[in-house]
Enzyme design. Structure first.
Site, mmCIF file in Angstrom:
data_model
loop_
_atom_site.group_PDB
_atom_site.id
_atom_site.type_symbol
_atom_site.label_atom_id
_atom_site.label_comp_id
_atom_site.label_asym_id
_atom_site.label_seq_id
_atom_site.Cartn_x
_atom_site.Cartn_y
_atom_site.Cartn_z
ATOM 1 N N HIS A 83 -72.401 -51.849 -89.623
ATOM 2 C CA HIS A 83 -70.894 -50.678 -89.172
ATOM 3 C C HIS A 83 -69.700 -51.388 -90.243
ATOM 4 O O HIS A 83 -68.563 -50.952 -90.381
ATOM 5 C CB HIS A 83 -71.396 -50.830 -87.689
ATOM 6 C CG HIS A 83 -72.362 -50.937 -87.154
ATOM 7 N ND1 HIS A 83 -72.372 -50.390 -85.595
ATOM 8 C CD2 HIS A 83 -73.108 -50.487 -87.510
ATOM 9 C CE1 HIS A 83 -73.284 -50.563 -85.190
ATOM 10 N NE2 HIS A 83 -74.048 -50.173 -86.287
ATOM 11 N N ASP A 244 -74.983 -45.432 -90.563
ATOM 12 C CA ASP A 244 -74.995 -46.806 -90.626
ATOM 13 C C ASP A 244 -75.369 -46.216 -92.155
ATOM 14 O O ASP A 244 -75.158 -47.232 -93.402
ATOM 15 C CB ASP A 244 -76.832 -46.698 -90.155
ATOM 16 C CG ASP A 244 -76.748 -47.567 -89.089
ATOM 17 O OD1 ASP A 244 -76.127 -47.942 -89.036
ATOM 18 O OD2 ASP A 244 -77.812 -47.219 -88.539
ATOM 19 N N HIS A 267 -82.829 -48.251 -92.249
ATOM 20 C CA HIS A 267 -80.961 -49.472 -92.927
ATOM 21 C C HIS A 267 -82.251 -49.707 -94.551
ATOM 22 O O HIS A 267 -81.221 -49.911 -95.356
ATOM 23 C CB HIS A 267 -81.517 -50.854 -92.364
ATOM 24 C CG HIS A 267 -80.994 -50.541 -91.333
ATOM 25 N ND1 HIS A 267 -79.454 -49.812 -91.269
ATOM 26 C CD2 HIS A 267 -80.716 -50.411 -89.842
ATOM 27 C CE1 HIS A 267 -78.741 -50.359 -90.209
ATOM 28 N NE2 HIS A 267 -79.913 -50.133 -89.389
#
Length: 311
Positions: A83, A244, A267
């Site tokens: 973030h 993200d 991710h």
């Protein structure tokens, strides 16, 4: 295309934020400080037996991608950096030091808004060194089952993210973002992390979500959103996944000129596509570097180096 090839930037002064880690549940204080040109974004773990360990925010320092992005060095790590990294990327911050006294970044209210506000408070200053960017020259793609992430040539910086959940409260959602500071602030920065209540006990036993609450996460129940205020956007889930992606791809170490696209990503896929990119030197070039060339009159002048180069 937004101008990525101006001067490098850093912060004009230090700024401090405090909070708790969404997974560790531990308190954390971070101090964002100016850094010199070509330093990049560097995390400094403090409070670890008096030692200070520097961890560059790059794809090659990533040590874990389970539910968040974790970087590490010398046996120390910092979790949930995505973030803040997204805020750095959106604001065009090239160089900064991030001191942190714990193992995980504070989650704040589950998005990038607090980090963005801190950067605006600190204000950016231009440095003398030119900024360098990574231009995608050919498609690079990674797949896992029907999920994929890819980087494509494109005259701009675009994120094209699709998520597809069986849960009807989310379902299939897509979002396309052409990265710009104002657009990120208005459309992406406030999109919060989310999770399913049915997974909470399992996550706790795995050491995750120990600091999660309705104040920093969107909680999804069996048939409704449990947060009293509801969603900030009707498609807040895919907007957060886009946030993200902006943060994870900032681990390239430089802005990129290209089109990122993912389906059922996350991710790990974001990290894997960066690894695949830098494993193929024919897939990208670094633009904005300066080299000295000799003119017909014998004068040395600076010219942009546009050929393939290591990032």
């Amino acid at each position: 295309m937004r101008n990525l090839l101006g001067k490098q930037t850093t912060l004009s002064r230090r700024v401090t934020l405090t909070g708790v880690g969404v997974h560790s549940g531990k308190p954390a204080t971070i101090i964002l400080s100016p850094a010199e040109a070509d330093r990049g974004i560097v995390f400094v773990r403090t409070g670890t037996d008096g030692a200070e360990v520097e961890i560059p925010a790059r794809y090659d320092t990533v040590v874990a991608t389970e539910l968040c992005t974790v970087i590490g060095a010398e046996g120390h790590s910092v979790a949930t950096i995505e973030h803040l990294m997204a805020a750095f990327a959106a604001q065009g911050v090239d160089n900064a030091i991030v001191e942190i006294d714990g193992p995980e970044m504070p989650i704040m209210d589950g998005c990038a808004a607090a980090f963005l506000a801190a950067l605006q408070e600190a204000r950016l200053v231009a440095l003398k060194a030119p900024r360098k960017a990574i231009r995608i020259l050919k498609p690079v793609r990674v797949e896992q089952g029907d999920a994929y992430a890819e980087l494509l040539p494109y005259d701009g910086t675009r994120y094209d993210v699709t998520i597809d959940f069986q849960d009807p409260l989310i379902g299939r959602q897509s979002y396309v973002l052409d990265l710009a500071a104002a657009t990120f602030r208005r459309e992406i920065a406030r999109a919060r992390t989310f999770g399913f209540m049915r997974d909470v006990e399992k996550l706790w036993t795995m050491g995750f979500a120990l600091g999660s609450s309705l104040e920093n996460s969107v909680a999804i129940g069996d048939d409704r959103i449990l947060n009293p205020e509801g969603l900030r956007f009707s498609d807040e889930f895919v907007r957060h996944k886009t946030l993200d992606a902006v943060g994870d791809l900032a681990l390239a170490g430089r802005p990129f000129i290209g089109h990122f696209r993912s389906y059922k990503g996350g991710h790990r896929m974001n990290w894997l596509v960066l690894k695949a990119l830098f494993a193929d030197e024919t897939a990208y070039e670094v633009v904005g570097e300066q080299r000295t060339v000799e003119t017909a009159g014998g004068l040395s002048v600076a010219a942009p180096a546009l050929g393939p180069a290591k990032a």
